[in-house]
Design a protein around this motif. Structure first.
Motif, PDB file in Angstrom:
ATOM      1  N   LEU A  31       0.859  -1.187   0.000  1.00  0.00           N
ATOM      2  CA  LEU A  31       0.000   0.000   0.000  1.00  0.00           C
ATOM      3  C   LEU A  31       0.891   1.232   0.000  1.00  0.00           C
ATOM      4  CD1 LEU A  31      -2.643  -0.954   2.729  1.00  0.00           C
ATOM      5  CD2 LEU A  31      -2.828  -1.232   0.247  1.00  0.00           C
ATOM      6  N   SER A  32       0.773   2.024  -1.057  1.00  0.00           N
ATOM      7  CA  SER A  32       1.566   3.241  -1.177  1.00  0.00           C
ATOM      8  C   SER A  32       0.647   4.449  -1.267  1.00  0.00           C
ATOM      9  CB  SER A  32       2.436   3.181  -2.439  1.00  0.00           C
ATOM     10  OG  SER A  32       3.387   2.150  -2.338  1.00  0.00           O
ATOM     11  N   GLY A  33       1.148   5.567  -0.792  1.00  0.00           N
ATOM     12  CA  GLY A  33       0.399   6.819  -0.845  1.00  0.00           C
ATOM     13  C   GLY A  33       0.934   7.749   0.217  1.00  0.00           C
ATOM     14  N   GLY A  34       0.670   9.011   0.057  1.00  0.00           N
ATOM     15  CA  GLY A  34       1.151   9.998   1.014  1.00  0.00           C
ATOM     16  C   GLY A  34       0.537   9.824   2.394  1.00  0.00           C
ATOM     17  N   LEU A  35       1.064  10.579   3.338  1.00  0.00           N
ATOM     18  CA  LEU A  35       0.502  10.571   4.686  1.00  0.00           C
ATOM     19  C   LEU A  35      -0.958  11.003   4.594  1.00  0.00           C
ATOM     20  CD1 LEU A  35       3.435  12.246   6.624  1.00  0.00           C
ATOM     21  CD2 LEU A  35       2.759   9.841   6.718  1.00  0.00           C
ATOM     22  N   GLY A  36      -1.846  10.254   5.232  1.00  0.00           N
ATOM     23  CA  GLY A  36      -3.261  10.583   5.223  1.00  0.00           C
ATOM     24  C   GLY A  36      -4.009  10.132   3.981  1.00  0.00           C
ATOM     25  N   ALA A  37      -3.369   9.341   3.136  1.00  0.00           N
ATOM     26  CA  ALA A  37      -4.020   8.883   1.903  1.00  0.00           C
ATOM     27  C   ALA A  37      -5.066   7.800   2.153  1.00  0.00           C
ATOM     28  CB  ALA A  37      -2.983   8.370   0.905  1.00  0.00           C
ATOM     29  N   GLY A  38      -5.018   7.147   3.321  1.00  0.00           N
ATOM     30  CA  GLY A  38      -6.020   6.133   3.654  1.00  0.00           C
ATOM     31  C   GLY A  38      -5.504   4.709   3.698  1.00  0.00           C
ATOM     32  N   LYS A  39      -4.202   4.533   3.804  1.00  0.00           N
ATOM     33  CA  LYS A  39      -3.623   3.186   3.824  1.00  0.00           C
ATOM     34  C   LYS A  39      -4.107   2.382   5.032  1.00  0.00           C
ATOM     35  CE  LYS A  39       0.526   4.923   3.608  1.00  0.00           C
ATOM     36  NZ  LYS A  39       0.163   6.343   3.451  1.00  0.00           N
ATOM     37  N   THR A  40      -4.001   2.946   6.211  1.00  0.00           N
ATOM     38  CA  THR A  40      -4.412   2.227   7.417  1.00  0.00           C
ATOM     39  C   THR A  40      -5.925   2.041   7.454  1.00  0.00           C
ATOM     40  OG1 THR A  40      -2.469   3.015   8.605  1.00  0.00           O
ATOM     41  CG2 THR A  40      -4.281   2.181   9.939  1.00  0.00           C
ATOM     42  N   THR A  41      -6.675   3.005   6.962  1.00  0.00           N
ATOM     43  CA  THR A  41      -8.133   2.852   6.883  1.00  0.00           C
ATOM     44  C   THR A  41      -8.481   1.683   5.976  1.00  0.00           C
ATOM     45  OG1 THR A  41      -8.488   5.196   7.290  1.00  0.00           O
ATOM     46  CG2 THR A  41     -10.295   4.000   6.236  1.00  0.00           C
ATOM     47  N   LEU A  42      -7.781   1.549   4.866  1.00  0.00           N
ATOM     48  CA  LEU A  42      -7.999   0.424   3.964  1.00  0.00           C
ATOM     49  C   LEU A  42      -7.698  -0.892   4.670  1.00  0.00           C
ATOM     50  CD1 LEU A  42      -8.742  -0.482   1.087  1.00  0.00           C
ATOM     51  CD2 LEU A  42      -6.317  -0.266   0.514  1.00  0.00           C
ATOM     52  N   VAL A  43      -6.627  -0.942   5.442  1.00  0.00           N
ATOM     53  CA  VAL A  43      -6.288  -2.159   6.196  1.00  0.00           C
ATOM     54  C   VAL A  43      -7.384  -2.469   7.211  1.00  0.00           C
ATOM     55  CG1 VAL A  43      -4.641  -3.261   7.769  1.00  0.00           C
ATOM     56  CG2 VAL A  43      -3.805  -1.874   5.858  1.00  0.00           C
ATOM     57  N   ASP A 114       9.140  -7.443  -6.131  1.00  0.00           N
ATOM     58  CA  ASP A 114       8.877  -8.733  -6.777  1.00  0.00           C
ATOM     59  C   ASP A 114       8.077  -9.684  -5.899  1.00  0.00           C
ATOM     60  OD1 ASP A 114      10.201  -7.918  -9.045  1.00  0.00           O
ATOM     61  OD2 ASP A 114      12.098  -8.862  -8.484  1.00  0.00           O
ATOM     62  N   GLU A 115       7.988  -9.375  -4.627  1.00  0.00           N
ATOM     63  CA  GLU A 115       7.279 -10.247  -3.682  1.00  0.00           C
ATOM     64  C   GLU A 115       5.795  -9.910  -3.567  1.00  0.00           C
ATOM     65  OE1 GLU A 115       9.033 -12.785  -2.429  1.00  0.00           O
ATOM     66  OE2 GLU A 115      10.729 -11.948  -3.518  1.00  0.00           O
ATOM     67  N   LEU A 116       5.381  -8.762  -4.102  1.00  0.00           N
ATOM     68  CA  LEU A 116       4.001  -8.311  -3.948  1.00  0.00           C
ATOM     69  C   LEU A 116       3.092  -8.934  -5.008  1.00  0.00           C
ATOM     70  CD1 LEU A 116       4.588  -4.503  -3.304  1.00  0.00           C
ATOM     71  CD2 LEU A 116       4.259  -6.325  -1.603  1.00  0.00           C
ATOM     72  N   ASP A 117       1.982  -9.488  -4.558  1.00  0.00           N
ATOM     73  CA  ASP A 117       0.971 -10.006  -5.472  1.00  0.00           C
ATOM     74  C   ASP A 117       0.070  -8.889  -5.977  1.00  0.00           C
ATOM     75  OD1 ASP A 117       1.430 -12.991  -5.231  1.00  0.00           O
ATOM     76  OD2 ASP A 117       1.201 -12.413  -3.123  1.00  0.00           O
ATOM     77  N   LEU A 118       0.020  -7.808  -5.220  1.00  0.00           N
ATOM     78  CA  LEU A 118      -0.773  -6.644  -5.594  1.00  0.00           C
ATOM     79  C   LEU A 118      -0.124  -5.428  -4.962  1.00  0.00           C
ATOM     80  CD1 LEU A 118      -3.523  -5.865  -7.018  1.00  0.00           C
ATOM     81  CD2 LEU A 118      -4.494  -5.826  -4.725  1.00  0.00           C
ATOM     82  N   HIS A 119      -0.021  -4.352  -5.739  1.00  0.00           N
ATOM     83  CA  HIS A 119       0.484  -3.086  -5.206  1.00  0.00           C
ATOM     84  C   HIS A 119      -0.604  -2.044  -5.445  1.00  0.00           C
ATOM     85  CE1 HIS A 119       4.299  -0.478  -4.532  1.00  0.00           C
ATOM     86  NE2 HIS A 119       3.233   0.055  -3.961  1.00  0.00           N
ATOM     87  N   VAL A 120      -1.090  -1.457  -4.355  1.00  0.00           N
ATOM     88  CA  VAL A 120      -2.179  -0.484  -4.396  1.00  0.00           C
ATOM     89  C   VAL A 120      -1.601   0.891  -4.083  1.00  0.00           C
ATOM     90  CG1 VAL A 120      -4.388   0.200  -3.372  1.00  0.00           C
ATOM     91  CG2 VAL A 120      -3.831  -2.240  -3.634  1.00  0.00           C
ATOM     92  N   TYR A 121      -1.917   1.853  -4.950  1.00  0.00           N
ATOM     93  CA  TYR A 121      -1.472   3.228  -4.785  1.00  0.00           C
ATOM     94  C   TYR A 121      -2.692   4.090  -4.489  1.00  0.00           C
ATOM     95  CZ  TYR A 121       2.475   1.288  -7.392  1.00  0.00           C
ATOM     96  OH  TYR A 121       3.523   0.510  -7.809  1.00  0.00           O
ATOM     97  N   LEU A 122      -2.663   4.798  -3.372  1.00  0.00           N
ATOM     98  CA  LEU A 122      -3.769   5.671  -2.975  1.00  0.00           C
ATOM     99  C   LEU A 122      -3.333   7.121  -3.097  1.00  0.00           C
ATOM    100  CD1 LEU A 122      -4.421   3.534   0.121  1.00  0.00           C
ATOM    101  CD2 LEU A 122      -6.218   3.992  -1.521  1.00  0.00           C
ATOM    102  N   GLU A 123      -4.161   7.917  -3.756  1.00  0.00           N
ATOM    103  CA  GLU A 123      -3.878   9.340  -3.901  1.00  0.00           C
ATOM    104  C   GLU A 123      -5.095  10.124  -3.417  1.00  0.00           C
ATOM    105  OE1 GLU A 123      -3.242  12.661  -7.396  1.00  0.00           O
ATOM    106  OE2 GLU A 123      -3.213  10.542  -7.935  1.00  0.00           O
TER     107      GLU A 123
END
Length: 151
Positions: A31-43, A114-123
């Motif tokens: 999960l990538s994205g700036g601070l406050g992008a919603g990564k932890t909320t998504l988790v 290479d280990e990630l099955d999915l990479h999610v980018y939140l903006e």
């Protein structure tokens, strides 16, 4: 790369629940994205979608890792690499068949890509809207599931 638009926290919940249906033990998600992008909320909503306690989910920024048990018999291994400069030794080990590994800020350790099955980018677009892009082996399955709900 696939894209999706999230207009509200309810949309975040639906996205994460669809993601929960796509993931299986042994998968790793970045999960990538700036601070406050919603990564932890998504988790938080992902753990809920897997049958865990959403209220137990917190950002592991200072502890690096949290684990969450779920009723679906899968352990969610939640990492936050924001404050590190080298890959933690535990992340060299493959993901167990009874574990889903979720890594915030995986770009801090490029050797993980290479280990990630999915990479999610939140903006973050505004207070509630997000542009979500995702790629990897599970991207098409997730995109198909998201679109099926609209039909």
């Amino acid at each position: 790369m696939r894209e999706w638009h999230i207009a509200s926290e309810g949309d975040t919940e639906r996205f994460a629940h669809d993601l929960a249906h796509v993931l299986r033990g042994g998968h790793a998600v970045g999960l990538s994205g700036g601070l406050g992008a919603g990564k932890t909320t998504l988790v938080r909503y992902l753990v809920e979608g897997l049958g865990g306690e959403a209220s137990h989910v917190a950002s592991p920024t200072y502890t690096l890792e949290h684990e969450y048990r779920t009723s679906s018999r899968v352990l969610v291994d939640h990492w936050d690499l924001y404050r590190i400069t080298a890959l933690p030794e535990e992340l060299y080990a493959p993901v167990g068949v009874d574990t889903i590994r979720v890594i915030e800020w995986p770009e801090r350790c490029p050797e993980l890509s290479d280990e990630l099955d999915l990479h999610v980018y939140l903006e973050a677009i505004d207070e509630t809207s997000r542009r979500v892009s995702f790629e990897g082996a599970l991207a098409e399955e997730l995109y198909t599931r998201l679109n099926a709900e609209l039909a």
